[in-house]
Write a protein that holds these residues in place. Structure first.
Motif, PDB file in Angstrom:
ATOM      1  N   ALA A 183       0.833  -1.201   0.000  1.00 14.80           N
ATOM      2  CA  ALA A 183       0.000   0.000   0.000  1.00 14.80           C
ATOM      3  C   ALA A 183       0.868   1.251   0.000  1.00 14.80           C
ATOM      4  CB  ALA A 183      -0.931  -0.007   1.217  1.00 14.80           C
ATOM      5  N   GLY A 184       1.966   1.217   0.750  1.00 17.16           N
ATOM      6  CA  GLY A 184       2.870   2.368   0.799  1.00 17.16           C
ATOM      7  C   GLY A 184       3.484   2.678  -0.555  1.00 17.16           C
ATOM      8  N   GLU A 185       3.790   1.654  -1.334  1.00 23.19           N
ATOM      9  CA  GLU A 185       4.358   1.883  -2.667  1.00 23.19           C
ATOM     10  C   GLU A 185       3.340   2.563  -3.583  1.00 23.19           C
ATOM     11  OE1 GLU A 185       5.812  -1.818  -4.124  1.00 23.19           O
ATOM     12  OE2 GLU A 185       7.560  -1.849  -2.783  1.00 23.19           O
ATOM     13  N   TYR A 186       2.102   2.104  -3.532  1.00 23.11           N
ATOM     14  CA  TYR A 186       1.069   2.754  -4.348  1.00 23.11           C
ATOM     15  C   TYR A 186       0.846   4.193  -3.884  1.00 23.11           C
ATOM     16  CZ  TYR A 186      -0.366  -1.483  -6.827  1.00 23.11           C
ATOM     17  OH  TYR A 186      -0.407  -2.598  -7.650  1.00 23.11           O
ATOM     18  N   ARG A 187       0.769   4.412  -2.581  1.00 25.87           N
ATOM     19  CA  ARG A 187       0.545   5.764  -2.071  1.00 25.87           C
ATOM     20  C   ARG A 187       1.691   6.695  -2.454  1.00 25.87           C
ATOM     21  NH1 ARG A 187      -1.415   3.029   2.761  1.00 25.87           N
ATOM     22  NH2 ARG A 187       0.594   3.393   3.756  1.00 25.87           N
ATOM     23  N   SER A 188       2.910   6.192  -2.381  1.00 28.90           N
ATOM     24  CA  SER A 188       4.065   7.024  -2.749  1.00 28.90           C
ATOM     25  C   SER A 188       4.012   7.413  -4.219  1.00 28.90           C
ATOM     26  CB  SER A 188       5.369   6.269  -2.442  1.00 28.90           C
ATOM     27  OG  SER A 188       5.524   6.076  -1.059  1.00 28.90           O
ATOM     28  N   ALA A 189       3.627   6.469  -5.070  1.00 28.83           N
ATOM     29  CA  ALA A 189       3.534   6.767  -6.501  1.00 28.83           C
ATOM     30  C   ALA A 189       2.441   7.802  -6.761  1.00 28.83           C
ATOM     31  CB  ALA A 189       3.261   5.485  -7.284  1.00 28.83           C
ATOM     32  N   ILE A 190       1.309   7.662  -6.075  1.00 22.48           N
ATOM     33  CA  ILE A 190       0.231   8.643  -6.229  1.00 22.48           C
ATOM     34  C   ILE A 190       0.664  10.000  -5.692  1.00 22.48           C
ATOM     35  CG2 ILE A 190      -2.074   9.254  -5.370  1.00 22.48           C
ATOM     36  CD1 ILE A 190      -2.782   6.256  -5.607  1.00 22.48           C
ATOM     37  N   ASP A 191       1.356  10.005  -4.557  1.00 22.60           N
ATOM     38  CA  ASP A 191       1.829  11.268  -3.975  1.00 22.60           C
ATOM     39  C   ASP A 191       2.813  11.976  -4.902  1.00 22.60           C
ATOM     40  OD1 ASP A 191       0.259  10.885  -1.765  1.00 22.60           O
ATOM     41  OD2 ASP A 191       1.892  10.233  -0.446  1.00 22.60           O
ATOM     42  N   ARG A 192       3.646  11.203  -5.578  1.00 20.19           N
ATOM     43  CA  ARG A 192       4.601  11.827  -6.514  1.00 20.19           C
ATOM     44  C   ARG A 192       3.862  12.499  -7.672  1.00 20.19           C
ATOM     45  NH1 ARG A 192       7.687   7.175  -5.247  1.00 20.19           N
ATOM     46  NH2 ARG A 192       6.928   6.053  -7.080  1.00 20.19           N
ATOM     47  N   LEU A 193       2.827  11.842  -8.173  1.00 26.14           N
ATOM     48  CA  LEU A 193       2.029  12.461  -9.232  1.00 26.14           C
ATOM     49  C   LEU A 193       1.329  13.714  -8.722  1.00 26.14           C
ATOM     50  CD1 LEU A 193       0.354   9.350 -10.913  1.00 26.14           C
ATOM     51  CD2 LEU A 193       2.177  10.782 -11.858  1.00 26.14           C
ATOM     52  N   ALA A 194       0.779  13.639  -7.512  1.00 26.16           N
ATOM     53  CA  ALA A 194       0.100  14.798  -6.936  1.00 26.16           C
ATOM     54  C   ALA A 194       1.072  15.944  -6.717  1.00 26.16           C
ATOM     55  CB  ALA A 194      -0.574  14.409  -5.625  1.00 26.16           C
ATOM     56  N   ALA A 195       2.282  15.632  -6.263  1.00 25.81           N
ATOM     57  CA  ALA A 195       3.287  16.672  -6.031  1.00 25.81           C
ATOM     58  C   ALA A 195       3.698  17.337  -7.336  1.00 25.81           C
ATOM     59  CB  ALA A 195       4.504  16.072  -5.331  1.00 25.81           C
ATOM     60  N   SER A 196       3.864  16.532  -8.374  1.00 25.42           N
ATOM     61  CA  SER A 196       4.229  17.086  -9.669  1.00 25.42           C
ATOM     62  C   SER A 196       3.123  17.991 -10.202  1.00 25.42           C
ATOM     63  CB  SER A 196       4.498  15.948 -10.653  1.00 25.42           C
ATOM     64  OG  SER A 196       4.719  16.444 -11.955  1.00 25.42           O
ATOM     65  N   ALA A 220       2.423  21.494   0.679  1.00 24.30           N
ATOM     66  CA  ALA A 220       1.163  21.723   1.386  1.00 24.30           C
ATOM     67  C   ALA A 220      -0.032  21.454   0.482  1.00 24.30           C
ATOM     68  CB  ALA A 220       1.110  23.165   1.908  1.00 24.30           C
ATOM     69  N   LEU A 221       0.076  21.842  -0.788  1.00 22.15           N
ATOM     70  CA  LEU A 221      -1.029  21.617  -1.719  1.00 22.15           C
ATOM     71  C   LEU A 221      -1.236  20.126  -1.972  1.00 22.15           C
ATOM     72  CD1 LEU A 221      -3.174  22.893  -3.490  1.00 22.15           C
ATOM     73  CD2 LEU A 221      -1.472  23.115  -5.313  1.00 22.15           C
ATOM     74  N   SER A 222      -0.157  19.352  -2.001  1.00 17.10           N
ATOM     75  CA  SER A 222      -0.280  17.909  -2.189  1.00 17.10           C
ATOM     76  C   SER A 222      -1.035  17.266  -1.035  1.00 17.10           C
ATOM     77  CB  SER A 222       1.110  17.267  -2.313  1.00 17.10           C
ATOM     78  OG  SER A 222       1.782  17.727  -3.455  1.00 17.10           O
ATOM     79  N   TYR A 223      -0.714  17.694   0.191  1.00 13.50           N
ATOM     80  CA  TYR A 223      -1.439  17.181   1.353  1.00 13.50           C
ATOM     81  C   TYR A 223      -2.906  17.582   1.290  1.00 13.50           C
ATOM     82  CZ  TYR A 223       2.473  15.324   4.062  1.00 13.50           C
ATOM     83  OH  TYR A 223       3.524  14.564   4.511  1.00 13.50           O
ATOM     84  N   ALA A 224      -3.158  18.812   0.891  1.00 19.70           N
ATOM     85  CA  ALA A 224      -4.535  19.284   0.789  1.00 19.70           C
ATOM     86  C   ALA A 224      -5.297  18.486  -0.270  1.00 19.70           C
ATOM     87  CB  ALA A 224      -4.558  20.772   0.448  1.00 19.70           C
ATOM     88  N   TRP A 225      -4.631  18.147  -1.363  1.00 23.54           N
ATOM     89  CA  TRP A 225      -5.272  17.376  -2.434  1.00 23.54           C
ATOM     90  C   TRP A 225      -5.707  16.014  -1.914  1.00 23.54           C
ATOM     91  CZ3 TRP A 225      -4.304  12.708  -4.818  1.00 23.54           C
ATOM     92  CH2 TRP A 225      -5.010  12.462  -6.004  1.00 23.54           C
ATOM     93  N   ARG A 226      -4.839  15.331  -1.179  1.00 27.23           N
ATOM     94  CA  ARG A 226      -5.198  14.017  -0.650  1.00 27.23           C
ATOM     95  C   ARG A 226      -6.389  14.134   0.304  1.00 27.23           C
ATOM     96  NH1 ARG A 226      -1.300  10.303   3.040  1.00 27.23           N
ATOM     97  NH2 ARG A 226       0.094  10.404   1.233  1.00 27.23           N
ATOM     98  N   GLY A 227      -6.346  15.139   1.166  1.00 28.67           N
ATOM     99  CA  GLY A 227      -7.457  15.334   2.091  1.00 28.67           C
ATOM    100  C   GLY A 227      -8.755  15.646   1.369  1.00 28.67           C
ATOM    101  N   LEU A 228      -8.669  16.437   0.303  1.00 27.54           N
ATOM    102  CA  LEU A 228      -9.858  16.776  -0.471  1.00 27.54           C
ATOM    103  C   LEU A 228     -10.456  15.535  -1.119  1.00 27.54           C
ATOM    104  CD1 LEU A 228     -11.754  18.872  -1.840  1.00 27.54           C
ATOM    105  CD2 LEU A 228     -10.061  18.996  -3.690  1.00 27.54           C
ATOM    106  N   VAL A 229      -9.623  14.718  -1.743  1.00 30.04           N
ATOM    107  CA  VAL A 229     -10.129  13.503  -2.389  1.00 30.04           C
ATOM    108  C   VAL A 229     -10.765  12.584  -1.350  1.00 30.04           C
ATOM    109  CG1 VAL A 229      -9.539  11.450  -3.727  1.00 30.04           C
ATOM    110  CG2 VAL A 229      -8.472  13.634  -4.284  1.00 30.04           C
ATOM    111  N   THR A 230     -10.113  12.435  -0.207  1.00 29.76           N
ATOM    112  CA  THR A 230     -10.649  11.573   0.850  1.00 29.76           C
ATOM    113  C   THR A 230     -12.030  12.056   1.289  1.00 29.76           C
ATOM    114  OG1 THR A 230      -8.438  10.993   1.632  1.00 29.76           O
ATOM    115  CG2 THR A 230     -10.257  10.698   3.186  1.00 29.76           C
ATOM    116  N   ALA A 231     -12.174  13.364   1.499  1.00 32.63           N
ATOM    117  CA  ALA A 231     -13.472  13.914   1.916  1.00 32.63           C
ATOM    118  C   ALA A 231     -14.531  13.727   0.828  1.00 32.63           C
ATOM    119  CB  ALA A 231     -13.314  15.394   2.251  1.00 32.63           C
TER     120      ALA A 231
END
Length: 210
Positions: A130-143, A165-176
């Motif tokens: 799960a961490g590998e998938y999350r890291s790959a998604i986070d890299r795309l979000a950061a880019s 900060a925007l990457s963290y906000a994006w993950r939180g937004l999608v989760t909500a």
């Protein structure tokens, strides 16, 4: 020659179809209750089979979780990569990525919470995968976040932490949004994307006055 056992699960259901039923039920159970709270008995009951059959098809609980995780992770990564613009700073890129996420999760909305499960045993194979998938998604979000900020930033030096900060906000937004979407099963991926267009337009107006 194909045997009856290899072609069908219980009560004449083809094995491939039964496997998909189990994966759908397990994705719902893991997504709603987390790895720690999910039970094989509850998954078997959702499908109408025995725990023994679950073990025969997928092995232990961790193996079943991994079988649910892989398609969710691959669909999300593929959809996000396809939605990312070739040129940096496309103004509609964030909404295109959100639409892609909703489309990838359609039919398995709880899959987002399978991927972002905080109850996974920290040293196990499930947490590593799960961490590998999350890291790959986070890299795309950061880019994508960095591209959006570069396109919208006013002249002058940029704060290097803004993209993080925007990457963290994006993950939180999608989760909500996915939480809300699960509570409104009648909403299609396109309807969710259009709702985001409206909400972002309102947010831009409100914050633009600040």
């Amino acid at each position: 020659m194909t045997t009856t056992r290899s072609r069908a699960g219980t009560k004449g259901v083809p094995r491939a179809h039964r496997e998909q039923q189990i994966l759908a039920a397990a994705t719902t159970e893991f997504g709603r209750r987390g790895y720690e709270g999910a039970s094989l008995a509850a998954i078997a009951e959702r499908v109408g089979v025995t725990k023994t059959l679950l073990h025969q098809y997928f092995g232990a609980k961790q193996d079943l979780y991994l079988a649910c995780l892989a398609p969710v992770g691959e669909r999300l990564l593929g959809a996000m990569r396809a939605a990312m613009p070739d040129g940096a700073g496309a103004p509609d890129a964030p909404l295109a990525v959100l639409r892609a996420v909703f489309t990838a999760l359609d039919g398995a909305r709880e899959g987002w919470f399978v991927l972002y499960d905080t109850s996974l045993p920290p040293d196990g194979e499930a947490a590593r995968a799960a961490g590998e998938y999350r890291s790959a998604i986070d890299r795309l979000a950061a880019s994508g976040s960095a591209d959006v900020l570069r396109a919208a930033a006013p002249p002058g030096p940029a704060d290097p932490l803004d993209a993080d900060a925007l990457s963290y906000a994006w993950r939180g937004l999608v989760t909500a949004l996915v939480h809300w979407w699960i509570r409104h099963p009648d909403q299609s991926p396109d309807a969710m994307a259009q709702r985001c267009v409206r909400l972002f337009a309102v947010a831009g107006t409100v914050f633009g006055r600040a």
